[in-house]
Design an enzyme around this catalytic site. Sequence first.
Site, PDB file in Angstrom:
ATOM      1  NE  ARG A  96      -2.514   1.007   3.567  1.00  0.00           N
ATOM      2  CZ  ARG A  96      -3.177   0.757   4.694  1.00  0.00           C
ATOM      3  NH1 ARG A  96      -4.413   0.292   4.651  1.00  0.00           N
ATOM      4  NH2 ARG A  96      -2.622   0.951   5.875  1.00  0.00           N
ATOM      5  CE  LYS A 128      -2.100   4.988   7.103  1.00  0.00           C
ATOM      6  NZ  LYS A 128      -3.328   5.494   7.699  1.00  0.00           N
ATOM      7  CD  GLU A 169     -11.917   5.612   4.398  1.00  0.00           C
ATOM      8  OE1 GLU A 169     -11.456   4.611   4.939  1.00  0.00           O
ATOM      9  OE2 GLU A 169     -11.278   6.286   3.556  1.00  0.00           O
TER      10      GLU A 169
HETATM   11  C1  LIG Z   1      -8.641   6.621   6.035  1.00  0.00           C
HETATM   12  C2  LIG Z   1      -8.364   5.279   6.627  1.00  0.00           C
HETATM   13  N1  LIG Z   1      -9.235   4.278   6.397  1.00  0.00           N
HETATM   14  C3  LIG Z   1      -9.036   3.043   6.893  1.00  0.00           C
HETATM   15  C4  LIG Z   1      -7.920   2.755   7.667  1.00  0.00           C
HETATM   16  C5  LIG Z   1      -7.709   1.363   8.197  1.00  0.00           C
HETATM   17  O1  LIG Z   1      -6.684   0.719   7.484  1.00  0.00           O
HETATM   18  P1  LIG Z   1      -5.826  -0.425   8.149  1.00  0.00           P
HETATM   19  O2  LIG Z   1      -6.750  -1.500   8.559  1.00  0.00           O
HETATM   20  O3  LIG Z   1      -4.898  -0.883   7.077  1.00  0.00           O
HETATM   21  O4  LIG Z   1      -5.118   0.181   9.299  1.00  0.00           O
HETATM   22  C6  LIG Z   1      -6.996   3.773   7.947  1.00  0.00           C
HETATM   23  C7  LIG Z   1      -5.808   3.490   8.755  1.00  0.00           C
HETATM   24  O5  LIG Z   1      -4.771   3.206   8.206  1.00  0.00           O
HETATM   25  C8  LIG Z   1      -7.222   5.064   7.415  1.00  0.00           C
HETATM   26  O6  LIG Z   1      -6.362   6.049   7.660  1.00  0.00           O
END
Ligand SMILES: Cc1ncc(COP(=O)(O)O)c(C=O)c1O
Length: 351
Positions: free
Chosen positions: A90, A193, A229
């Site tokens: 990612r 991210k 989200e």
């Molecule tokens: C915007 C966003 N959505 C979802 C997630 C959850 O992702 P992960 O399960 O990979 O931590 C995160 C955290 O990284 C995030 O910043």
Amino acid sequence: MFQKNSEITGTESIDWKTLPFGYLKTDFNIRCTFTEGIWSELEVSDSEYFPIHIAATGLHYGQEAFEGMKAYMGIDGKVRLFRWTENAKRFQISAKGILMAEVPNELFHEAILKAVKLNQRFIPPYGTGASLYIRPLLFGSGAEVGVKPSSEYTFIVFVSPVGPYFKEGFSPVKIAIVRDSDRAAPNGTGNLKVGGNYAASLRGIAKAHSFGCGSPLYLDSKDKLNIDEIGAANFFAIKNNTYITPKSDSILPSITNMSLIQLAQDLNLKAERRPISIDEIESFDEVGACGTAAIISPIGEIKDIENNKIYRFCINGQPGPISLKLYNTLVGIQNGEIPDKHNWTEIIELN
Ligand SMILES: Cc1ncc(COP(=O)(O)O)c(C=O)c1O
């Protein structure tokens, strides 16, 4: 070879059980630079500061990406990383999406291992609910004036012991639907991210707080019809023995969510990734937020202030049975209590 940071008192003074989700100074961080197509050797630093060029593209044009992952102290005294290759992948997708140099898997792995090993006295003990958060970041450190990608990039990894993301822990949280600001645009960078998305989310977070809620629930930014989200976590719901989570190009593909889909299927649930209309909320048996920081936060209330509605879940303040089972299974794998049949964890050999 490396001396621990003398400014930091012994870790005996840390109350692991009440640790907040935040930054705590540790002994060392890891750095390296990409110039003329080549990554430098990893350097170990005991400084929390980094000298940066005033014209760095990371400062002006938001060329910055980061990751968030954790090292967990297991029941067997072994320290585990969870699905780090997914974070590395990612991180590369985020870098590519805003035209930065990508950090190769081997370099990413070496840097996170070094950061954890050199700060091992900060790994919270088993059973405290805390863990060692690992934050890799990458930014354009070369000077440019005029919007263009940098010719130089800096990759840093630091760690911080953290407690649960939501102060409620594994107890129901409240979230608020926010419609008057968006964290991401259609065809924008919502699936990456990158720092800019988080800057864009700050107004929504402040608004949710003003409604007495922990996080904003974002809808798709074009039509405001489907669920996107929740703050820095993905959304999931349970209905008719099915784990349902949004399909959208503007949400971050959560590694926790990807894992929960698999665990739900292991529990003989169906799993669906599809657009979820806001009108469907009322029909869900359980709803939750998931991510590395929160693992699962069961949602007790969704406030729709504009429409004067409150959707309530978690009757009697208790998380739903499927959320509880998924949470216990995932945490159990991360802590070495449950066999890791999908080979998601890597044990770090400490010396
Ligand atoms: C915007 C966003 N959505 C979802 C997630 C959850 O992702 P992960 O399960 O990979 O931590 C995160 C955290 O990284 C995030 O910043």
